[in-house]
Scaffold this motif. Structure first.
Motif, PDB file in Angstrom:
ATOM      1  N   LYS A 155       0.585   4.157  -2.812  1.00 42.06           N
ATOM      2  CA  LYS A 155      -0.046   5.297  -2.146  1.00 42.06           C
ATOM      3  C   LYS A 155      -0.289   6.479  -3.074  1.00 42.06           C
ATOM      4  CE  LYS A 155       0.494   8.242   1.949  1.00 42.06           C
ATOM      5  NZ  LYS A 155       1.379   8.563   3.100  1.00 42.06           N
ATOM      6  N   TRP A 201       0.829  -1.217   0.000  1.00 44.80           N
ATOM      7  CA  TRP A 201       0.000   0.000   0.000  1.00 44.80           C
ATOM      8  C   TRP A 201       0.858   1.261   0.000  1.00 44.80           C
ATOM      9  CZ3 TRP A 201      -3.329  -3.525  -0.859  1.00 44.80           C
ATOM     10  CH2 TRP A 201      -4.652  -3.206  -1.131  1.00 44.80           C
ATOM     11  N   LYS A 241      -9.658  -3.055   5.553  1.00 43.61           N
ATOM     12  CA  LYS A 241     -10.061  -2.292   4.377  1.00 43.61           C
ATOM     13  C   LYS A 241     -11.405  -2.812   3.882  1.00 43.61           C
ATOM     14  CE  LYS A 241      -5.234  -1.555   3.154  1.00 43.61           C
ATOM     15  NZ  LYS A 241      -5.191  -0.249   3.847  1.00 43.61           N
TER      16      LYS A 241
END
Length: 618
Positions: free
Chosen positions: A451, A447, A479
């Motif tokens: 990003k 991630w 998530k």
């Protein structure tokens, strides 16, 4: 003076130009059709002398040692600059569920037992060697959670279900969108109210079907557009919504477009690709399944899949109608399930709920010769890939029998607690905990890497193509996504651990196409998948094209593998149109790493075949 029918020089030139243009286009079409058309792949003999051209994709080698392919990285003629685009009529192609293939290969499946809805994959010489185009007007899907209730009509341009099921609130066409009111064949007033009614029938605390976290995994057979599964999610219940590609065409495509866990499948002749004791509850709402056929084989398949004490919710006319035919079916079904040691625990209005026994005691007390018989001791209830269903009862393991249940923690604790069946795989609780920690760190690093380009709620449907113990999916629990965990056939025994963690998944062989529609996943994670298929002699290019078929435009692929493999795959980024954004890093070494892992993350562009062709002409 010129005659009226005499052509001017300009007109003649235009005429000759048009004739020449038509002739050129015809030759181009003929060439493309013969070289690249789906289903008309050239034979190995025809291409064997063409500088090593690959017969699958017509322009590059399908299988060579990856390390050898990088001796001349800069001037490798075997990697194409482009890959042909399939005809628009293939925009919804599912290669292994293509009924046209059944006719072309002159197969003779048994229609009475739905064998034609099972997987029939094309042989190597008939593989599709082109990129699947999106339909005209395709848009980036509406984001979750709004997508639960509406999708773009252009993305799935089929409205016949809205007309056919107009009185049942399945779906409603509303301008350029299709709305989903939450109804179903049995629950016209909404799945949410139906779910509460089921919880009340079972007298669960606070009318919550999750029963304080003890019901987590549900199998919904004949799910329609998966509204039942959609409305289970707020209860922290995840359903594997299952339906075939039948007369209700595109129902699973709608479900996945909505962001609801779903897959194509059918109760026919082969076991469903899920391990034994995977679900706390199975659900059939007017699923139109003949449960009595072949000595109750289909009910025995549900028996294999349900955990000790698991429930079967049956909402169908046979449960309440008083006409002679429905009474006959009910009586026969009741008698069969009684001999299977199931008991009716609730019956109200149009629904009946059965429960499985908690142990083997009832089975062992049956009279000799009682049908259905117990499965033989050498039958593995967890073997599922291309395994024929068996008309017998699978006994619980000795440990499960003594414990009178699966001994799983309630959700969400079960996600990270070591499940008892780890012992069957020879994996210690400490190793399980370490695996969970490693994947938590790995996902954080992924991630961070994405990003700069990832947007809020842009990822919903995720697939882990080599799920191992489910650590990748567990790390994504915070998530708003769901994960289809895929266990390769050689590691299928590990899928039971994924279900014991409260996750869902399936078994699959990545040398074949996956049973899903095109453009159904936002993120594909492939850890060591290419290494595994390469060792088995399968083509990396075939898998790349299959991944592209499954991946939505603007979606991501995360490929973690050896540097030699990633070096080769990187050369296909432009041809696959995966060069919208690309990042490659050397990750930190951990206990799961090979000697030299690398991570490649790429993003697929939104493209349209028609617009691309216009740009080329201009």
């Amino acid at each position: 003076m010129k005659h009226k029918n005499e052509l001017t020089p300009t007109t003649k030139l235009l005429k000759y130009y048009l004739i020449g243009l038509i002739a050129c286009l015809g030759l181009i079409c003929l060439y493309c059709g013969s070289s690249f058309a789906p289903g008309s792949r050239r034979s190995d003999e025809e291409v064997s002398g063409a500088d090593g051209a690959d017969p699958v994709l017509g322009g590059f080698v399908s299988h060579r040692d990856f390390d050898d392919l990088h001796e001349d990285q800069e001037h490798n003629p075997e990697v194409p600059k482009s890959i042909p685009v399939c005809d628009a009529k293939f925009s919804e192609l599912i290669p292994c569920l293509d009924r046209n293939l059944i006719y072309q290969l002159k197969l003779k499946p048994n229609l009475a037992i739905m064998e034609h809805y099972e997987r029939h994959c094309p042989p190597p010489e008939r593989r599709y060697n082109c990129l699947i185009p999106p339909p005209v007007g395709y848009k980036i899907p509406i984001r979750w959670p709004a997508s639960r209730d509406e999708v773009w009509k252009a993305n799935i341009p089929h409205t016949h279900l809205a007309q056919e099921k107009s009185d049942q609130n399945w779906m409603v066409v509303n301008g350029d969108k299709i709305n989903f009111p939450g109804g179903g064949t049995h629950f016209h007033k909404g799945a949410d109210k139906y779910i509460v009614a089921l919880a009340r029938m079972l007298k669960f605390p606070d009318d919550k079907l999750n029963n304080n976290g003890n019901i987590r995994n549900v199998l919904d057979v004949g799910c329609g557009v998966a509204s039942f599964g959609a409305y289970l999610l707020p209860h922290n219940i995840i359903a594997m919504s299952l339906a075939p590609n039948d007369v209700h065409e595109n129902q699973i495509q709608f479900a996945l477009e909505r962001g609801i866990p779903a897959t194509l499948g059918v109760l026919a002749t082969k076991r469903l690709p899920y391990p034994s004791r995977s679900f706390e509850l199975a659900h059939c709402s007017r699923c139109r399944i003949d449960w009595l056929q072949r000595d109750g084989t289909l009910l025995l398949e549900l028996d294999r899949l349900l955990r000790p004490g698991g429930y079967f919710v049956y909402s169908s006319p046979e449960a309440y109608a008083s006409d002679p035919e429905n009474r006959r079916i009910w009586n026969a079904m009741y008698d069969l399930l009684r001999r299977m040691c199931w008991k009716v625990v609730a019956k109200k209005e149009q629904s009946v709920i059965w429960a499985k026994p908690l142990s083997n005691s009832c089975y062992l007390k049956r009279e000799n010769g009682t049908l259905p018989p117990l499965c033989s001791t050498d039958d593995d209830p967890d073997a599922t890939w291309n395994v024929i269903m068996k008309p017998c009862i699978s006994l619980y393991s000795a440990k499960m029998h003594r414990a009178r249940g699966a001994r799983l923690d309630p959700w969400p604790q079960r996600l990270t607690s070591a499940p008892p069946r780890l012992e069957e795989l020879g994996i210690s609780p400490e190793e399980f905990s370490e695996d969970t920690s490693i994947w938590h760190f790995r996902v954080l690093e992924y991630w961070k890497q994405m990003k700069s380009v990832i947007q809020k709620n842009s990822i919903r449907n995720v697939m882990d193509m080599n799920s191992n113990l489910g650590g990748f999916a567990a790390a994504l629990n915070d998530k708003d996504v769901w994960v289809m965990n895929v266990a390769p056939v050689h590691a299928s025994a590990r899928l039971k651990i994924i279900y014991d963690r409260g996750l869902i998944g399936t078994v699959h062989d990545w040398c074949e196409s996956f049973s899903t529609y095109p453009r159904t996943y936002d993120l594909l994670h492939a850890w060591a998948v290419f290494s595994e298929i390469d060792e088995r002699g399968c083509g990396a290019e075939d898998l790349l094209i299959e991944m592209d078929r499954m991946l939505r435009p603007d979606g991501f692929v995360i490929i973690r593998d050896k540097p030699s493999i990633l070096n080769y795959i990187r050369k296909f980024m432009t041809a696959l149109k995966w060069d919208g954004w690309v990042s490659e890093v050397e990750p930190r070494i951990d206990a799961l790493s090979s000697s030299e892992d690398r991570v490649l993350i790429a993003r697929k562009k939104l493209w349209n075949e028609g617009l691309d062709n216009v740009r080329m002409l201009l």
